[in-house]
Scaffold this motif. Structure first.
Motif, mmCIF file in Angstrom:
data_model
loop_
_atom_site.group_PDB
_atom_site.id
_atom_site.type_symbol
_atom_site.label_atom_id
_atom_site.label_comp_id
_atom_site.label_asym_id
_atom_site.label_seq_id
_atom_site.Cartn_x
_atom_site.Cartn_y
_atom_site.Cartn_z
ATOM 1 N N PHE A 132 24.546 13.374 -28.226
ATOM 2 C CA PHE A 132 24.235 14.384 -27.221
ATOM 3 C C PHE A 132 22.809 14.232 -26.675
ATOM 4 N N PHE A 133 21.954 13.522 -27.412
ATOM 5 C CA PHE A 133 20.558 13.389 -26.988
ATOM 6 C C PHE A 133 20.256 12.020 -26.370
ATOM 7 N N LEU A 134 21.300 11.203 -26.216
ATOM 8 C CA LEU A 134 21.118 9.893 -25.612
ATOM 9 C C LEU A 134 20.707 9.954 -24.140
ATOM 10 N N PRO A 135 21.105 10.978 -23.361
ATOM 11 C CA PRO A 135 20.632 11.006 -21.964
ATOM 12 C C PRO A 135 19.121 10.939 -21.828
ATOM 13 N N ALA A 136 18.400 11.558 -22.758
ATOM 14 C CA ALA A 136 16.934 11.490 -22.698
ATOM 15 C C ALA A 136 16.448 10.075 -22.954
ATOM 16 N N VAL A 137 17.149 9.342 -23.817
ATOM 17 C CA VAL A 137 16.789 7.951 -24.108
ATOM 18 C C VAL A 137 17.102 7.066 -22.906
ATOM 19 N N VAL A 138 18.275 7.291 -22.305
ATOM 20 C CA VAL A 138 18.652 6.512 -21.125
ATOM 21 C C VAL A 138 17.676 6.759 -19.987
ATOM 22 N N LEU A 139 17.209 7.981 -19.865
ATOM 23 C CA LEU A 139 16.262 8.314 -18.802
ATOM 24 C C LEU A 139 14.972 7.519 -18.942
ATOM 25 N N GLY A 140 14.541 7.256 -20.188
ATOM 26 C CA GLY A 140 13.354 6.442 -20.375
ATOM 27 C C GLY A 140 12.410 6.889 -21.458
ATOM 28 N N PHE A 141 12.747 7.963 -22.172
ATOM 29 C CA PHE A 141 11.908 8.408 -23.282
ATOM 30 C C PHE A 141 12.191 7.564 -24.524
#
Length: 303
Positions: free
Chosen positions: A151-160
């Protein structure tokens, strides 16, 4: 791999979230002791219930340190290889990351109440009929295997960077420890409007029909206000804590596995394969049409 090599590998790859939470365990424990002394003789604390909660919490943190070090962090690092942009951490970008992670937690939390696979893990947190600091520690060891990190992968994909995402999540979860209490009644209205507070979270743990599946926010309650899942705690309606089909057990194994056992029992009943599998993603109370046993499972309570 020797035990020493395994320990070194685990430490080197351990995510910041779990190491941060491990470091805070003494502080969490001290706050629970102070609260228990403050409310001694009131029934807010139960020794057996708190012991079960803390045993579950310690098991959860210990297992996740290992599983996340060996698998989860590597998966998040792989996903980060395909990130959309490079986001350097500054005070402003971390604040934005914290808000994003809190929104992703809200999405996860709603899903954990609406999808039985995730509810089977999350139900452990709601099984206590008490509301105190030790209830915050009542977590399932199976979180490490349920796919929560996705569920928290979108933040990783975004670039964090994954480490910063996990640190933001750790900060979020640490805040949530302190909203599991009956010590604080209401805070000033601006705080109550923006933040998740003890009052809002007591609603979330209530099994009263008026309170079920409400106030899913982690640090902020603004998501609930935006998406219509917010309910105010009412003075004339004190929350009744627990789940609607209460598990009267202090056994950590029973508390961890009971809903998974019920889930797989429902899937094992005769019928088309797609309907058997639907138990995994349907709501916790869903039963197959014309099923042999129509008694619904417990309704989720928020968490």
């Amino acid at each position: 791999m020797s035990a020493i090599d395994f320990a070194i590998t685990t430490y080197q790859n351990a995510d910041f979230k779990q190491l941060f939470l491990v470091g805070l365990l003494p502080f969490f424990g001290l706050s629970a002791v102070i609260e228990a002394w403050r409310f001694r003789g009131t029934g807010i604390y139960s020794l057996k219930d708190s012991a079960a909660s803390m045993t579950l919490g310690a098991s959860y943190v210990t297992l996740e340190v290992v599983v996340n070090a060996l698998f989860v962090y590597a998966a998040m690092a792989w996903v980060h290889d395909y990130h959309l942009m490079d986001i350097a951490i500054t005070p402003l970008s971390f604040a934005l990351l914290f808000v994003l992670v809190d929104f992703l937690f809200y999405v996860y939390h709603v899903t954990a109440h609406k999808v039985r696979w995730f509810w089977a893990t999350h139900v452990v947190h709601h099984a206590s009929e008490h509301m105190n600091f030790t209830t915050a520690g009542r977590q399932s060891t199976l979180y490490a295997f349920s796919g929560l990190f996705a569920f928290f992968l979108p933040a990783v994909v975004l670039g964090f960077e994954p480490a910063w995402v996990l640190f933001a999540l750790a900060t979020n979860l640490s805040y949530q420890w302190f909203i599991h209490t009956q010590w604080i009644k209401k805070l000033p209205r601006p705080i109550e409007w923006i933040f998740n507070t003890p009052s809002h979270h007591r609603v979330h743990h209530g099994r009263n029909p008026e309170y079920i599946d409400r106030n899913f926010g982690g640090t902020f309650v603004i998501w609930d206000r935006l998406f219509g899942t917010f309910v105010e705690e009412r003075e004339n309606l004190p929350p009744e804590y627990g789940i609607t089909r209460q598990i009267h057990s202090y056994n950590p194994i029973t508390l961890t596995l009971h809903e998974f056992i019920a889930l797989f029992q429902d899937m094992a009943k005769p019928g088309p394969l797609w309907l058997r599998l639907k138990h995994l993603w349907a709501t916790p109370e869903w039963q197959r049409p014309n099923a042999e046993h129509k008694q619904a499972r417990e309704t989720p309570q928020g968490g």
